[in-house]
Design a protein around this motif. Structure first.
Motif, PDB file in Angstrom:
ATOM      1  N   ARG A   3      44.346  47.355  47.276  1.00 42.70           N
ATOM      2  CA  ARG A   3      44.698  46.273  46.359  1.00 42.70           C
ATOM      3  C   ARG A   3      45.687  45.286  46.991  1.00 42.70           C
ATOM      4  N   ILE A   4      46.330  45.688  48.066  1.00 42.70           N
ATOM      5  CA  ILE A   4      47.312  44.823  48.726  1.00 42.70           C
ATOM      6  C   ILE A   4      46.600  44.080  49.854  1.00 42.70           C
ATOM      7  N   THR A   5      46.716  42.765  49.828  1.00 40.36           N
ATOM      8  CA  THR A   5      46.038  41.935  50.819  1.00 40.36           C
ATOM      9  C   THR A   5      47.048  41.071  51.562  1.00 40.36           C
ATOM     10  N   ILE A   6      46.699  40.776  52.804  1.00 40.29           N
ATOM     11  CA  ILE A   6      47.511  39.865  53.617  1.00 40.29           C
ATOM     12  C   ILE A   6      46.562  38.806  54.155  1.00 40.29           C
ATOM     13  N   ASN A   7      46.781  37.587  53.693  1.00 42.91           N
ATOM     14  CA  ASN A   7      45.915  36.467  54.045  1.00 42.91           C
ATOM     15  C   ASN A   7      46.822  35.306  54.434  1.00 42.91           C
ATOM     16  N   PRO A   8      46.685  34.783  55.648  1.00 40.33           N
ATOM     17  CA  PRO A   8      47.568  33.693  56.075  1.00 40.33           C
ATOM     18  C   PRO A   8      47.465  32.441  55.205  1.00 40.33           C
ATOM     19  N   LEU A   9      46.403  32.330  54.415  1.00 34.52           N
ATOM     20  CA  LEU A   9      46.225  31.162  53.550  1.00 34.52           C
ATOM     21  C   LEU A   9      46.794  31.359  52.152  1.00 34.52           C
ATOM     22  N   VAL A  10      47.296  32.564  51.867  1.00 39.85           N
ATOM     23  CA  VAL A  10      47.855  32.863  50.543  1.00 39.85           C
ATOM     24  C   VAL A  10      49.306  33.295  50.714  1.00 39.85           C
ATOM     25  N   CYS A  11      50.214  32.569  50.100  1.00 37.04           N
ATOM     26  CA  CYS A  11      51.650  32.887  50.127  1.00 37.04           C
ATOM     27  C   CYS A  11      52.171  33.058  51.548  1.00 37.04           C
ATOM     28  N   HIS A  12      51.729  32.192  52.448  1.00 35.61           N
ATOM     29  CA  HIS A  12      52.212  32.185  53.837  1.00 35.61           C
ATOM     30  C   HIS A  12      52.018  33.522  54.540  1.00 35.61           C
ATOM     31  N   GLY A  13      50.985  34.254  54.156  1.00 33.80           N
ATOM     32  CA  GLY A  13      50.678  35.506  54.821  1.00 33.80           C
ATOM     33  C   GLY A  13      51.479  36.708  54.354  1.00 33.80           C
ATOM     34  N   LYS A  14      52.285  36.532  53.310  1.00 34.20           N
ATOM     35  CA  LYS A  14      53.022  37.676  52.773  1.00 34.20           C
ATOM     36  C   LYS A  14      52.066  38.580  51.993  1.00 34.20           C
ATOM     37  N   PRO A  15      52.358  39.864  51.920  1.00 31.90           N
ATOM     38  CA  PRO A  15      51.488  40.770  51.164  1.00 31.90           C
ATOM     39  C   PRO A  15      51.423  40.369  49.689  1.00 31.90           C
ATOM     40  N   THR A  16      50.197  40.309  49.181  1.00 34.39           N
ATOM     41  CA  THR A  16      49.969  39.942  47.781  1.00 34.39           C
ATOM     42  C   THR A  16      49.061  40.971  47.115  1.00 34.39           C
ATOM     43  N   ILE A  17      48.952  40.860  45.823  1.00 28.96           N
ATOM     44  CA  ILE A  17      48.080  41.733  45.048  1.00 28.96           C
ATOM     45  C   ILE A  17      46.703  41.083  44.943  1.00 28.96           C
ATOM     46  N   ARG A  18      45.700  41.777  45.450  1.00 30.75           N
ATOM     47  CA  ARG A  18      44.291  41.373  45.356  1.00 30.75           C
ATOM     48  C   ARG A  18      44.045  39.902  45.697  1.00 30.75           C
ATOM     49  N   ASN A  19      44.719  39.442  46.741  1.00 26.66           N
ATOM     50  CA  ASN A  19      44.540  38.081  47.254  1.00 26.66           C
ATOM     51  C   ASN A  19      44.904  37.009  46.222  1.00 26.66           C
ATOM     52  N   LYS A  20      45.687  37.411  45.214  1.00 29.44           N
ATOM     53  CA  LYS A  20      46.187  36.451  44.224  1.00 29.44           C
ATOM     54  C   LYS A  20      47.572  36.010  44.685  1.00 29.44           C
ATOM     55  N   ARG A  21      48.151  35.117  44.016  1.00 30.57           N
ATOM     56  CA  ARG A  21      49.465  34.610  44.420  1.00 30.57           C
ATOM     57  C   ARG A  21      50.612  35.413  43.812  1.00 30.57           C
ATOM     58  N   TYR A  22      50.395  36.695  43.648  1.00 26.70           N
ATOM     59  CA  TYR A  22      51.447  37.607  43.197  1.00 26.70           C
ATOM     60  C   TYR A  22      51.930  38.389  44.410  1.00 26.70           C
ATOM     61  N   MET A  23      53.106  38.014  44.912  1.00 28.13           N
ATOM     62  CA  MET A  23      53.627  38.683  46.098  1.00 28.13           C
ATOM     63  C   MET A  23      54.148  40.072  45.753  1.00 28.13           C
ATOM     64  N   VAL A  24      53.862  41.019  46.629  1.00 31.63           N
ATOM     65  CA  VAL A  24      54.350  42.393  46.473  1.00 31.63           C
ATOM     66  C   VAL A  24      55.874  42.376  46.330  1.00 31.63           C
ATOM     67  N   GLU A  25      56.518  41.600  47.158  1.00 30.90           N
ATOM     68  CA  GLU A  25      57.979  41.495  47.142  1.00 30.90           C
ATOM     69  C   GLU A  25      58.500  41.107  45.756  1.00 30.90           C
ATOM     70  N   SER A  26      57.859  40.139  45.132  1.00 32.89           N
ATOM     71  CA  SER A  26      58.297  39.681  43.807  1.00 32.89           C
ATOM     72  C   SER A  26      58.113  40.760  42.749  1.00 32.89           C
TER      73      SER A  26
END
Length: 79
Positions: free
Chosen positions: A9-32
């Protein structure tokens, strides 16, 4: 749910949130999400606040952080 499927469920995509880990390629950062949990918000409260997320998404964030902390070496990405 198995650890491996939670971590899917955790994705890392350089085009989403500057490559920070997010939830399912959405703009919800794991960190947040971890910051919300560490501030005392419950998963149930966060599910109300973020209705497009699922309980397993928050468990995946916790699992991701746990695995990251177990890493003995850290590597910097050079862009």
């Amino acid at each position: 749910m198995e650890t491996s499927s939670l971590l899917d469920r955790i994705t890392i995509n350089p085009l989403v949130c500057h490559g920070k880990p997010t939830i399912r390629n959405k703009r919800y950062m794991v960190e947040s999400m971890l910051e919300y949990l560490s501030a005392g918000d419950s998963i149930e409260e966060l599910l109300i606040e973020f209705p497009d997320l699922e309980r397993e998404d928050f468990l995946a964030c916790i699992q991701f952080a746990t695995k990251a902390l177990k890493t003995k070496t850290y590597h910097l990405a050079v862009a």
